[in-house]
Scaffold this active site. Structure first.
Site, mmCIF file in Angstrom:
data_model
loop_
_atom_site.group_PDB
_atom_site.id
_atom_site.type_symbol
_atom_site.label_atom_id
_atom_site.label_comp_id
_atom_site.label_asym_id
_atom_site.label_seq_id
_atom_site.Cartn_x
_atom_site.Cartn_y
_atom_site.Cartn_z
ATOM 1 N N ASP A 59 0.854 -1.184 0.000
ATOM 2 C CA ASP A 59 0.000 0.000 0.000
ATOM 3 C C ASP A 59 0.892 1.238 0.000
ATOM 4 O OD1 ASP A 59 -2.944 1.024 0.465
ATOM 5 O OD2 ASP A 59 -1.639 2.231 1.775
ATOM 6 N N GLU A 61 1.087 5.659 0.210
ATOM 7 C CA GLU A 61 0.491 6.970 0.438
ATOM 8 C C GLU A 61 1.238 7.942 -0.468
ATOM 9 O OE1 GLU A 61 -2.191 7.131 2.106
ATOM 10 O OE2 GLU A 61 -2.020 5.111 2.956
ATOM 11 N N HIS A 200 -5.497 4.871 6.419
ATOM 12 C CA HIS A 200 -4.757 5.659 5.431
ATOM 13 C C HIS A 200 -3.289 5.821 5.801
ATOM 14 C CE1 HIS A 200 -8.218 6.578 2.939
ATOM 15 N NE2 HIS A 200 -8.882 6.947 4.025
ATOM 16 N N ASP A 205 -2.815 -0.192 6.364
ATOM 17 C CA ASP A 205 -3.698 -0.558 5.250
ATOM 18 C C ASP A 205 -3.248 -1.852 4.590
ATOM 19 O OD1 ASP A 205 -5.010 1.748 5.846
ATOM 20 O OD2 ASP A 205 -4.725 2.723 3.898
#
Length: 646
Positions: A59, A61, A200, A205
């Protein structure tokens, strides 16, 4: 006795046996292994069980949604196999700029947190090492993988090409709207009772996505998704009756060859080929990769698949053509009727003429062009020759002396025929014309190109684009037919050609070609001297009678395959019994009509880099066709609107 064969020999080495049994492994000492022994396939032959697959759930960001403009701020990944966590990867990343305020609110990652964090160029190699050989998993995978690929490209790293799995697409398959209003990560984590709540942040995540992945795979198991290869169909559903047929691929060899789908009454429904792995190729018929309606229909009625293991990829392609020609399977559309491929013949009579024929005959003085893919293409080539030379176009056989009262056709009045039918030309004068036709067919096509280039220029000058396009198509048909004949004829005349090519593993592929037909082939490993194998192949290869020139002793497409192989870089000629050569000026130089016209214009004008009117004409014809098509669509739209208003 060794445990593995050292040489594989195919084609003409076991006469009289069925195609499925004609290949036998030959040991280094010359002994031949037995065939036909039933072998129970192992689990690895039916695929990789999901419990043995290593997944890296990742994952990211980021500072935005566009990989080309935004940067990565955090990477989190979890490596799992068989339900067990093998390792985790987490790091903040300096995106090279400030974090937008709304991203700070969403993720809690601020610009100050990233001060001193490593840049992506330093982080990416460590992540690629962490995920090496694993299946990458992400929720909405195009987003995360898109950012990683973009970062790799900017940093000059080669993307390793891991298999990618998207849990969003998996969820759409097994989670209905009655269970969850959407397929967001937070919604699915709550539905499946994940041990981690998404927030998030990359690692949290990723941990939640691991739980979602395991839950989704648990639901897919009863649907038949139990192996890694089954995941190819998991996100694009395959009809249940087709999926159930996937066991037909079990036990097929992981080797190049040909496969035959058989239906009721042992009917051959379809013949295909694989140059790498028969098992993997046949398995693809039961996945979402196969979308052809008629092939899905074939799979539904198929009852078994027969493999024909081949020594080399070339043998696989050749044997496929032969089996299609032998069985004429109803689901194969290609090359089922090789005997229907037409030729253009310049006849051998006192006053020769051009005709389209279905076979090559042993006639002194006759010349042939082709073969062509269709009778329409052959007729276009005839029209190209008629456009270029004043050869007669009547179809009857003419006597040496014109009959009393005979009358000429309108072509004589137009100057396009010397009218030998009424004595306008004697035999010797007409023979000069047919000699020019023969030279254009068998050697230099320059007179045909010149006549068509001039014709196209004149038509374009008059803005008669449709007629110019027709002239261009005639020239193209002639050049393709002439090039094929001129390319095949030298090889077809060779009683034997032996050639070899190095394989990627350091061994050799060896072929024996007789009159354009593949007579034998073998694969020799790097530890074996190829010379004894070559002598064995020559002694045991198929006997091929000489064909009627200029045709070869094989299907035209087979000879094309052999020629393609012989012309590949690195192929070495071991033995050629007769000279293998062709004229310097042939149709092979420019098969494309535009290129041929450009070369002609360069020669006529003496320019190294011309912009010939003929090429401009070719472009004008193409543009005109597009404009006419657009105008036709616009007119149809206006008519439809008018009818609707009325």
């Amino acid at each position: 006795m060794p445990t593995e064969p050292r040489v594989w020999v195919g084609l003409g080495n076991v006469p009289g046996m069925s195609p499925v049994r004609r290949l036998r492994p030959v040991w280094a000492d010359g002994a031949v292994a037995t065939t036909g022994t039933a072998v129970q396939p192992g689990l690895d032959e039916v695929g990789t069980p999901l419990a043995d697959v290593t997944f890296v759930v990742v994952d990211l960001e980021t500072t935005g949604s566009a990989p080309a403009e935004c940067g990565i701020t955090e990477i989190g990944a979890v490596k799992v196999r068989g339900g067990q966590v093998l390792g985790e990867f987490q790091t903040l990343v300096d995106p090279g700029g400030p974090v937008p305020p709304f991203i700070q609110v969403l993720t809690g990652i601020t610009t100050s947190m990233l001060v001193g964090a490593p840049v992506i160029e330093d982080v990416l190699p460590r992540f690629l090492e962490f995920s090496h050989g694993a299946v990458l998993v992400a929720h909405n995978a195009p987003f995360d993988i898109g950012f990683l690929r973009a970062a790799a490209a900017r940093g000059g790293y080669a993307w390793p090409g891991n298999r990618v799995l998207d849990t969003v697409r998996l969820a759409r398959r097994v989670v209905t709207r009655d269970e969850a209003p959407n397929h967001k990560l937070g919604t699915l984590a709550a539905l499946f009772g994940a041990s981690v709540t998404p927030n998030h942040r990359a690692l949290e995540d990723a941990r939640a996505t691991v739980d979602v992945l395991h839950a989704l795979l648990g639901r897919l198991g009863p649907l038949g998704v139990t192996h890694l290869e089954d995941l190819d169909t998991a996100t694009d559903p395959v009809p249940a009756d087709v999926r159930r047929k996937r066991t037909l691929a079990d036990g097929l060899p992981d080797a190049p060859g040909v496969y035959l789908f058989r239906g009721p009454d042992d009917e051959v429904l379809y013949v295909g080929t694989s140059t790498t792995s028969l098992r993997k190729r046949v398995r693809s018929y039961f996945t979402s990769a196969e979308k052809r309606g008629r092939i899905l229909e074939m799979v539904r009625i198929a009852q078994r698949v027969d493999p024909v293991v081949c020594a080399t990829p070339l043998e696989a392609r050749v044997r496929e053509l032969r089996l299609i020609a032998e069985h004429a399977p109803r689901y194969n559309r290609r090359s089922r009727f090789p005997e229907r491929m037409p030729w253009v013949r310049l006849t051998s009579e006192p006053y020769p003429r051009l005709s389209v024929v279905r076979e090559v005959r042993d006639e002194d003085g006759a010349a042939y062009l082709g073969p062509f893919s269709s009778a329409a293409a052959a007729q276009l080539a005839v029209e190209a020759l008629h456009e270029s030379f004043p050869v007669r176009q009547c179809t009857r056989r003419l006597p040496l002396v014109a009959a009393a009262g005979a009358s000429a056709c309108v072509l004589a009045d137009m100057g396009r025929c010397g009218a030998p039918c009424v004595g306008g030309q004697d035999r010797d004068t007409y023979a000069e014309v047919t000699a020019r036709v023969r030279r254009a067919m068998l050697g230099d096509p320059a007179p045909v190109v010149a006549a068509h280039a001039e014709r196209i220029e004149n038509l374009v000058a008059q803005q008669r684009y449709e007629e110019a396009a027709t002239v261009r198509d005639r020239l193209g048909a002639f050049l393709r037919g002439a090039a094929r004949a001129q390319r095949v004829t030298p090889l077809a005349s060779c009683a034997e050609v032996v050639a070899a090519r190095r394989t990627d593993d350091g061994g050799w592929e060896v072929v024996v070609v007789r009159h354009g037909r593949l007579a034998a082939t073998a694969r020799v490993d790097r530890h074996t001297d190829p010379r004894p194998v070559i002598e064995t192949l020559r002694a045991t290869a198929e006997h091929v009678p000489a064909p009627v020139p200029p045709s070869s002793a094989a299907h035209p497409e087979e000879t094309d395959l052999v020629l393609d192989w012989l012309e590949r870089p690195g192929v070495r000629l071991v033995h050629v019994d007769t000279p293998w050569a062709m004229p310097a000026r042939t149709a092979l130089a420019n098969v494309d009509p535009a290129a041929a016209i450009a070369a002609h214009a360069a020669e006529v004008r003496g320019l190294a880099h011309p912009t010939p009117v003929a090429v401009e004409a070719h472009d004008a014809v193409t543009r005109s066709a597009a404009v006419r098509e657009a105008a036709s669509r616009e007119a149809a739209s206006r008519d439809a609107a008018a009818r609707h208003t009325a």
